[in-house]
Design a protein around this motif. Structure first.
Motif, short mmCIF file in Angstrom:
data_model
loop_
_atom_site.label_atom_id
_atom_site.label_comp_id
_atom_site.label_asym_id
_atom_site.label_seq_id
_atom_site.Cartn_x
_atom_site.Cartn_y
_atom_site.Cartn_z
N MET A 21 0.82 -1.21 0.00
CA MET A 21 0.00 0.00 0.00
C MET A 21 0.86 1.26 0.00
O MET A 21 0.43 2.31 -0.47
CB MET A 21 -0.93 0.01 1.21
N GLN A 22 2.07 1.16 0.50
CA GLN A 22 2.97 2.32 0.57
C GLN A 22 3.84 2.46 -0.68
O GLN A 22 4.31 3.55 -0.98
CB GLN A 22 3.87 2.21 1.81
N GLU A 23 4.05 1.36 -1.38
CA GLU A 23 4.92 1.40 -2.56
C GLU A 23 4.27 2.20 -3.70
O GLU A 23 3.12 1.95 -4.06
CB GLU A 23 5.20 -0.03 -3.07
N ASN A 24 5.02 3.16 -4.26
CA ASN A 24 4.54 3.93 -5.42
C ASN A 24 3.12 4.47 -5.20
O ASN A 24 2.28 4.44 -6.10
CB ASN A 24 4.57 3.07 -6.68
N MET A 25 2.89 4.99 -4.00
CA MET A 25 1.55 5.44 -3.63
C MET A 25 1.02 6.50 -4.58
O MET A 25 -0.14 6.44 -5.01
CB MET A 25 1.54 5.97 -2.19
N ASP A 26 1.85 7.48 -4.92
CA ASP A 26 1.38 8.57 -5.78
C ASP A 26 0.92 8.03 -7.14
O ASP A 26 -0.11 8.46 -7.67
CB ASP A 26 2.49 9.61 -5.98
N ALA A 27 1.69 7.09 -7.69
CA ALA A 27 1.32 6.51 -8.98
C ALA A 27 0.02 5.72 -8.86
O ALA A 27 -0.85 5.80 -9.74
CB ALA A 27 2.44 5.59 -9.48
N LYS A 28 -0.13 5.00 -7.78
CA LYS A 28 -1.35 4.19 -7.61
C LYS A 28 -2.58 5.07 -7.45
O LYS A 28 -3.66 4.73 -7.94
CB LYS A 28 -1.18 3.26 -6.41
N VAL A 29 -2.43 6.19 -6.78
CA VAL A 29 -3.55 7.12 -6.63
C VAL A 29 -3.95 7.69 -7.99
O VAL A 29 -5.14 7.81 -8.32
CB VAL A 29 -3.20 8.25 -5.64
N LEU A 30 -2.96 8.05 -8.81
CA LEU A 30 -3.25 8.56 -10.16
C LEU A 30 -3.96 7.51 -11.01
O LEU A 30 -4.95 7.80 -11.70
CB LEU A 30 -1.95 8.98 -10.85
N ILE A 31 -3.47 6.28 -10.94
CA ILE A 31 -4.09 5.19 -11.69
C ILE A 31 -5.52 4.97 -11.21
O ILE A 31 -6.45 4.82 -12.01
CB ILE A 31 -3.26 3.90 -11.53
N ALA A 32 -5.70 4.96 -9.90
CA ALA A 32 -7.03 4.73 -9.32
C ALA A 32 -8.01 5.81 -9.73
O ALA A 32 -9.18 5.53 -10.04
CB ALA A 32 -6.92 4.64 -7.80
N THR A 33 -7.55 7.05 -9.73
CA THR A 33 -8.42 8.16 -10.13
C THR A 33 -8.86 8.01 -11.58
O THR A 33 -10.03 8.22 -11.92
CB THR A 33 -7.69 9.50 -9.94
N ALA A 34 -7.91 7.62 -12.44
CA ALA A 34 -8.24 7.43 -13.86
C ALA A 34 -9.25 6.30 -14.04
O ALA A 34 -10.20 6.41 -14.82
CB ALA A 34 -6.97 7.14 -14.65
N VAL A 35 -9.06 5.21 -13.31
CA VAL A 35 -9.99 4.08 -13.41
C VAL A 35 -11.38 4.49 -12.93
O VAL A 35 -12.40 4.15 -13.54
CB VAL A 35 -9.47 2.88 -12.60
N SER A 36 -11.44 5.24 -11.83
CA SER A 36 -12.75 5.65 -11.28
C SER A 36 -13.54 6.49 -12.28
O SER A 36 -14.77 6.44 -12.31
CB SER A 36 -12.56 6.42 -9.97
N ARG A 37 -12.82 7.26 -13.11
CA ARG A 37 -13.49 8.10 -14.11
C ARG A 37 -14.05 7.28 -15.27
O ARG A 37 -14.88 7.78 -16.04
CB ARG A 37 -12.52 9.16 -14.63
N LEU A 38 -13.61 6.05 -15.39
CA LEU A 38 -14.11 5.17 -16.44
C LEU A 38 -15.36 4.42 -16.00
O LEU A 38 -16.00 3.75 -16.81
CB LEU A 38 -13.03 4.15 -16.83
N ILE A 39 -15.69 4.53 -14.73
CA ILE A 39 -16.83 3.81 -14.15
C ILE A 39 -17.96 4.80 -13.89
O ILE A 39 -17.76 5.83 -13.25
CB ILE A 39 -16.42 3.10 -12.85
N GLU A 40 -19.15 4.49 -14.38
CA GLU A 40 -20.30 5.37 -14.22
C GLU A 40 -21.13 4.95 -13.01
O GLU A 40 -21.05 3.81 -12.54
CB GLU A 40 -21.16 5.32 -15.49
#
Length: 252
Positions: free
Chosen positions: A71-90
């Motif tokens: 959960m701590q590894e590459n946290m900033d990158a994972k948050v960016l990825i997660a945000t992008a994925v969430s925008r693909l879900i309606e």
């Protein structure tokens, strides 16, 4: 007990104790040592264990870091990825979230969505999303893994057979030109069942997953629809994705 179930019990015992004698495992499972040797031979062939002088242990290079460290590894990158994925879900979609550090961040990013039907076998993801406005959360039953509180086994597989999924999001152990890989045998059948029942499969991983060598083949690349990551895939993987007609999205 089936061979697959015995192999899971063998792996569980080794993770708990580090090293186990063949005779000890046979006694605990009430089967012959010859039966256990056959099971271990399969696990050795898959690279999951090492057998030496009547004992079996787990090689260091096939272990994932503990969940709290992931959960701590590459946290900033994972948050960016997660945000992008969430925008693909309606709103109002039926969504499956696979246990994993990146999918835990996806769950957090989905908290503002409404009307979602969330399916997961992760206690952590369930806890994150259960308070969402108008969202329904269904968690698979089964044995909970101690590391990441994910449920596994036949009960979890039967659970997912009751649903059709609009979007399934996976945070997989490794992504290579050979396919989607992981570190636990228990993941394979469950993940494949989810993929069969999903209209869209998204794999959300940071670039370090391109460098890892998962030991269990979960699925071919063409069984996913979209890869979301934080860096361009290496050339060999990029070529394999294009050959499989899989799109990828790089966020930054």
């Amino acid at each position: 007990m089936s061979a697959s179930s015995r192999q899971q019990e063998i792996l569980r015992a080794i993770r708990l104790k580090g090293t186990c004698a063949v005779s000890e495992i046979a006694t605990s499972l009430s089967v012959s040592e010859e039966t256990i040797r056959r099971d271990i031979k399969i696990l050795v062939a898959d690279g999951l264990v090492i057998k030496t002088h009547g004992k079996v242990t787990m090689p260091d290079d096939v272990k994932e870091p503990p969940f709290h460290l992931r959960m701590q590894e590459n946290m900033d990158a994972k948050v960016l990825i997660a945000t992008a994925v969430s925008r693909l879900i309606e709103n109002d979609e039926t969504v499956f979230l696979h246990p994993g550090s990146t999918t835990n961040y996806v769950a957090r990013a989905l908290c503002d969505h409404s009307g979602l039907v969330i399916l997961t076998n992760s206690a952590e993801i369930s806890r994150t999303l259960v308070s969402g406005v108008g969202n329904e959360v269904y968690m698979a039953g089964g044995l909970l893994r101690t590391d990441d509180a994910a449920s596994v086994g036949p009960t979890a597989i039967e659970f997912i057979k009751s649903f059709r999924v609009k979007t399934a999001v996976f945070s997989i152990g490794a992504v290579t030109a050979e396919g989607l890989m992981d570190f636990r045998l228990s993941e394979k059948e469950f993940c494949q069942e989810v993929m069969k029942r999903s209209e869209r499969v998204i794999v959300a991983v940071d670039h370090t997953k391109f460098e890892r060598k998962g030991i269990i083949h979960i699925a071919n690349l063409d069984e996913m629809d979209l890869l979301v990551t934080d860096q361009e895939p290496p050339a060999m993987l990029k070529a394999a994705l294009e050959a499989a007609e899989v799109e990828y999205l790089v966020v930054s």
